[in-house]
Scaffold this motif. Structure first.
Motif, PDB file in Angstrom:
ATOM      1  N   VAL A  69      39.306   4.343  84.761  1.00  0.00           N
ATOM      2  CA  VAL A  69      38.888   3.051  83.812  1.00  0.00           C
ATOM      3  C   VAL A  69      38.123   2.099  84.560  1.00  0.00           C
ATOM      4  O   VAL A  69      37.332   1.569  84.087  1.00  0.00           O
ATOM      5  CB  VAL A  69      40.401   2.526  83.326  1.00  0.00           C
ATOM      6  N   PHE A  70      38.536   1.957  85.780  1.00  0.00           N
ATOM      7  CA  PHE A  70      37.488   0.582  86.520  1.00  0.00           C
ATOM      8  C   PHE A  70      36.336   1.242  86.584  1.00  0.00           C
ATOM      9  O   PHE A  70      35.238   0.538  86.258  1.00  0.00           O
ATOM     10  CB  PHE A  70      38.095   0.627  87.971  1.00  0.00           C
ATOM     11  N   LYS A  71      36.093   2.397  86.796  1.00  0.00           N
ATOM     12  CA  LYS A  71      34.633   3.082  86.848  1.00  0.00           C
ATOM     13  C   LYS A  71      33.983   2.964  85.329  1.00  0.00           C
ATOM     14  O   LYS A  71      32.551   3.157  85.480  1.00  0.00           O
ATOM     15  CB  LYS A  71      34.622   4.415  87.345  1.00  0.00           C
ATOM     16  N   GLN A  72      34.551   2.992  84.570  1.00  0.00           N
ATOM     17  CA  GLN A  72      33.938   2.838  83.248  1.00  0.00           C
ATOM     18  C   GLN A  72      33.429   1.239  82.878  1.00  0.00           C
ATOM     19  O   GLN A  72      32.761   1.225  81.605  1.00  0.00           O
ATOM     20  CB  GLN A  72      34.959   3.132  82.205  1.00  0.00           C
ATOM     21  N   ILE A  73      33.901   0.306  83.538  1.00  0.00           N
ATOM     22  CA  ILE A  73      33.711  -0.965  83.395  1.00  0.00           C
ATOM     23  C   ILE A  73      31.980  -1.371  83.808  1.00  0.00           C
ATOM     24  O   ILE A  73      31.720  -0.991  84.943  1.00  0.00           O
ATOM     25  CB  ILE A  73      34.452  -2.029  84.184  1.00  0.00           C
ATOM     26  N   PRO A  74      31.073  -1.771  82.966  1.00  0.00           N
ATOM     27  CA  PRO A  74      29.692  -1.692  83.372  1.00  0.00           C
ATOM     28  C   PRO A  74      29.441  -2.833  84.355  1.00  0.00           C
ATOM     29  O   PRO A  74      28.874  -2.562  85.301  1.00  0.00           O
ATOM     30  CB  PRO A  74      29.161  -2.167  81.991  1.00  0.00           C
ATOM     31  N   SER A  75      30.220  -3.923  84.243  1.00  0.00           N
ATOM     32  CA  SER A  75      30.127  -4.938  85.395  1.00  0.00           C
ATOM     33  C   SER A  75      31.248  -5.524  85.703  1.00  0.00           C
ATOM     34  O   SER A  75      31.831  -6.589  85.085  1.00  0.00           O
ATOM     35  CB  SER A  75      29.176  -6.122  84.718  1.00  0.00           C
ATOM     36  N   PRO A  76      32.086  -4.911  86.603  1.00  0.00           N
ATOM     37  CA  PRO A  76      33.409  -5.436  86.981  1.00  0.00           C
ATOM     38  C   PRO A  76      33.335  -6.807  87.559  1.00  0.00           C
ATOM     39  O   PRO A  76      32.489  -7.304  88.373  1.00  0.00           O
ATOM     40  CB  PRO A  76      34.103  -4.359  87.862  1.00  0.00           C
ATOM     41  N   ASN A  77      34.135  -7.876  87.005  1.00  0.00           N
ATOM     42  CA  ASN A  77      34.458  -9.141  87.727  1.00  0.00           C
ATOM     43  C   ASN A  77      35.364  -9.303  88.421  1.00  0.00           C
ATOM     44  O   ASN A  77      35.980  -8.057  89.100  1.00  0.00           O
ATOM     45  CB  ASN A  77      34.286  -9.983  86.527  1.00  0.00           C
ATOM     46  N   CYS A 104      28.860  -6.224  96.675  1.00  0.00           N
ATOM     47  CA  CYS A 104      28.459  -6.214  95.204  1.00  0.00           C
ATOM     48  C   CYS A 104      27.341  -7.578  95.070  1.00  0.00           C
ATOM     49  O   CYS A 104      26.375  -7.047  94.361  1.00  0.00           O
ATOM     50  CB  CYS A 104      29.433  -6.278  94.150  1.00  0.00           C
ATOM     51  N   PRO A 105      27.386  -8.646  95.370  1.00  0.00           N
ATOM     52  CA  PRO A 105      28.663  -9.428  96.094  1.00  0.00           C
ATOM     53  C   PRO A 105      29.526  -9.895  95.236  1.00  0.00           C
ATOM     54  O   PRO A 105      28.967 -10.910  94.529  1.00  0.00           O
ATOM     55  CB  PRO A 105      27.854  -9.991  97.288  1.00  0.00           C
ATOM     56  N   ILE A 106      30.718  -9.756  95.388  1.00  0.00           N
ATOM     57  CA  ILE A 106      31.731 -10.634  94.508  1.00  0.00           C
ATOM     58  C   ILE A 106      32.784 -11.255  95.816  1.00  0.00           C
ATOM     59  O   ILE A 106      33.189 -10.517  96.366  1.00  0.00           O
ATOM     60  CB  ILE A 106      32.369  -9.745  93.460  1.00  0.00           C
ATOM     61  N   LEU A 107      33.143 -12.410  95.646  1.00  0.00           N
ATOM     62  CA  LEU A 107      33.909 -13.054  96.751  1.00  0.00           C
ATOM     63  C   LEU A 107      35.417 -13.105  96.047  1.00  0.00           C
ATOM     64  O   LEU A 107      35.532 -12.809  94.730  1.00  0.00           O
ATOM     65  CB  LEU A 107      33.592 -14.449  96.933  1.00  0.00           C
ATOM     66  N   PRO A 108      36.431 -12.880  96.880  1.00  0.00           N
ATOM     67  CA  PRO A 108      37.782 -13.029  96.398  1.00  0.00           C
ATOM     68  C   PRO A 108      38.265 -14.424  95.778  1.00  0.00           C
ATOM     69  O   PRO A 108      37.748 -15.143  96.388  1.00  0.00           O
ATOM     70  CB  PRO A 108      38.405 -12.037  97.721  1.00  0.00           C
ATOM     71  N   ASN A 109      39.318 -14.215  95.202  1.00  0.00           N
ATOM     72  CA  ASN A 109      40.016 -15.369  94.909  1.00  0.00           C
ATOM     73  C   ASN A 109      41.284 -15.377  95.399  1.00  0.00           C
ATOM     74  O   ASN A 109      41.665 -14.152  96.114  1.00  0.00           O
ATOM     75  CB  ASN A 109      40.392 -15.389  93.314  1.00  0.00           C
ATOM     76  N   GLN A 110      42.607 -16.225  95.262  1.00  0.00           N
ATOM     77  CA  GLN A 110      43.651 -16.345  96.006  1.00  0.00           C
ATOM     78  C   GLN A 110      44.662 -15.219  95.637  1.00  0.00           C
ATOM     79  O   GLN A 110      45.169 -14.663  96.341  1.00  0.00           O
ATOM     80  CB  GLN A 110      44.383 -17.592  95.829  1.00  0.00           C
ATOM     81  N   ARG A 111      44.146 -14.619  94.394  1.00  0.00           N
ATOM     82  CA  ARG A 111      45.194 -13.293  93.992  1.00  0.00           C
ATOM     83  C   ARG A 111      44.665 -12.044  94.823  1.00  0.00           C
ATOM     84  O   ARG A 111      45.546 -11.239  94.946  1.00  0.00           O
ATOM     85  CB  ARG A 111      45.270 -13.370  92.440  1.00  0.00           C
TER      86      ARG A 111
END
Length: 587
Positions: A69-77, A104-111
């Motif tokens: 399912v994750f791989k089907q997401i065009p632009s994962p946030n 990607c680059p995407i930075l993590p949040n606290q979760r």
């Protein structure tokens, strides 16, 4: 509940503009594949639906589907990545996914960080990765946020770094009940019971609510201290907050009362919660009886487990074997170790063999004990050789004691007990040159003897004493009362036990040194302060083995003051009453 919540979100997102949900059958609530199919047919599919589907697939133990399912997401946030990392937190894949996210680059949040710290705890050899995460969280100003901060506290606690865990907690500007629970439990698990209880009190002073984890963590701290009054106060708090019927808190209460020496209260809590009590609670009660040497109650409880269809585990057998060890029952120890293997198919661990070795040693079967130690399917640890060394000392087997001390020092050259016990048994044998050699070796290696400490609880406050301690505000009264006690028991026939004193020390100095041991000072303070009302026993905790002279003196003092005295030393509980001790003078 979370699964249903995620399902409702997806159903709402798939509904028409008027808010009507699509026509789904009831079974779709439990099957994410049906919701996924509905989503694919819908014209209103967006990223949030896929994010929720990732979690729902994982809840149904369909991890491969969540990845698809994750791989089907065009632009994962960041929510997409966090969902996937979270569901794989017990797998090394979570760390790989995190590195992919950064590229990607995407930075993590606290979760995201909270899930990754959880992964570092559950996976082996991830300390360095966790430290790198801490550095990243610091750079992103996320280290002090509630989610990531509490997970970081748990991370350091699990890696036996309580000082670092406490530092992270102290740096958090806002602390909720989860943050407090993490540090209270972490400190209790890392042998920091006083700090754990102090933070529990601070949590209540700050009007932060309790959780079942903070209450059970505080009870674990109380169990380590054997602080009965503290246990009762936290029990009262659990009743007020409604946690007393919770299985985790209930089991912790059983353990707390049992290790505080009040097994009758532990049994009462157990009986009140027996409908929800799990195997942990059963084992805790058996361990409480075992620590008292009440092997018959342990066995009755063990047999009762079958009536409620609980299958004994390795901890159940450890409680049984501990009970036999403390009761000095060698035959039963041997039989039950065999039962464990043959009837229940449970492989005995090192702790189980240690109980058998200890029981054999107590009975004077020193050669048999050594044979078990050298032939069992485990490498003997320090506890095994220390147990044998203590048995040799009790039976005045000087040659074997020297051999066991050398074995112990091979594992840990800084183990002060090896030098001290060996020197004592050699001094009893009059082998003074070897005593001098042992003490010289200890000095050359710069090994310091662990300081003996004793605690007594008076009106909910714990007072600590060391040998010759004169720091207490009531020192003069304590020493006067102690002198009075020692004079009175000498009239009853008490004679000092010099076995464990250096022969170079004069008789007057020896006598004074024996008088001012920490447990005697704690007892004198207990009498002066009225710690135990009429009909109640005096309770003292000792961090080391109670010495022979204090043991002998306490038997006489129990007669002189007509009161039961309970001492929990590093090995077991001693109950002194009317001039005798429940250990039968073997400990």
């Amino acid at each position: 509940m979370k699964e249903r919540y995620g399902t409702v979100i997806i159903m709402n997102l798939l509904g028409d503009p008027t808010g009507a949900a699509p026509a789904l059958k009831p079974e779709s609530i439990a099957d994410p594949r049906i919701l996924h199919a509905q989503a694919l047919k819908s014209s209103r599919v967006d990223r949030s639906i896929f994010n929720n589907l990732i979690t729902l697939y994982a809840k149904s133990n369909l991890l491969d589907s969540s990845l698809r399912v994750f791989k089907q997401i065009p632009s994962p946030n960041i929510v997409s990545w966090t969902s996937l990392i979270s569901v794989h937190s017990s797998s090394p894949l979570s760390l790989t996914l995190f590195l992919s996210m950064l590229r990607c680059p995407i930075l993590p949040n606290q979760r995201t960080l909270a899930s990754l710290f959880k992964a570092c705890v559950s996976l082996p050899r991830c300390l360095l990765f966790g430290l790198s995460l801490h550095a990243l969280s610091f750079k992103l100003s996320l280290n002090a946020q509630p989610f990531s901060g509490s997970a970081l506290v748990n991370f350091y606690s699990k890696y036996r770094l309580p000082i670092d865990a406490r530092k992270v907690f102290d740096e958090m500007p806002e602390r909720d009940e989860v943050c407090y629970a993490a540090v209270i439990v972490g400190l209790a698990q890392n042998s920091k019971p006083l700090e754990s209880l102090s933070l529990f009190a601070a949590m209540k002073s700050s009007n932060v609510g309790s959780t079942m984890y903070s209450v059970s963590g505080a009870l674990r701290a109380v169990a380590d201290l054997a602080a009965l009054e503290q246990c009762r106060m936290i029990h009262g708090h659990a009743v007020v907050t409604g946690f007393d019927k919770n299985v985790i808190v209930g089991s912790a209460l059983v353990d707390g009362y049992g290790k505080s020496g009040l097994v009758s209260d532990a049994r009462k809590v157990f009986d009140e919660n027996i409908a929800v009590m799990n195997i942990v609670g059963w084992n805790a009660l058996m361990a409480g009886y075992a620590q008292q040497g009440d092997s018959s109650s342990v066995i009755k409880l063990f047999q009762s487990m079958a009536n409620v269809r609980f299958v004994p585990d390795e901890y159940s057998f450890l409680a049984a074997l501990s009970g036999f060890y403390n009761a000095g029952l060698v035959g039963e120890s041997e039989i039950w170790l065999k039962r464990m293997k043959l009837e229940y198919g449970i492989k005995p661990g090192l702790e189980h063999y240690t109980c058998l070795i200890g029981a054999l040693g107590k009975a004077g079967r020193l050669e048999d004990a050594e044979r078990i130690a050298t032939t069992m399917p485990f490498n003997p640890d320090a506890a095994v050789w220390r147990s044998l060394l203590s048995s040799c000392a009790h039976h005045s087997a000087a040659d074997m004691a020297l051999r066991m001390a050398r074995r112990l020092l091979e594992l840990d050259p800084n183990d002060d007990s090896a030098y001290t016990i060996a020197a004592n048994v050699l001094s009893v044998a009059g082998r003074w040159s070897e005593v001098a050699d042992m003490r010289k070796l200890m000095k050359d290696r710069r090994v310091k003897k662990e300081v003996g400490k004793s605690w007594i609880e008076v009106k909910g406050e714990v007072h600590m004493f060391m040998a010759g301690d004169r720091k207490h505000e009531r020192t003069e009264e304590i020493y006067e009362k102690l002198a009075e006690l020692m004079e009175s028991i000498e009239k009853l026939g008490y004679k000092p036990v010099w076995d464990e004193m250096l022969h170079e020390v004069g008789k007057g100095e020896k006598k004074e040194a024996l008088w001012y041991h920490s447990e005697k000072l704690a007892l004198a303070y207990g009498i002066v302060s009225g710690a135990a009302p009429a009909g109640k026993p005096m309770r003292i905790i000792k961090n080391l083995r109670i010495c022979k002279d204090c043991h002998e003196a306490f038997k006489y003092i129990s007669r002189a003051i007509d009161k039961e005295i309970i001492v929990r030393d590093v090995n077991r509980y001693h109950k002194f009453l009317n001039g005798s001790c429940t250990c039968g003078d073997i400990w």
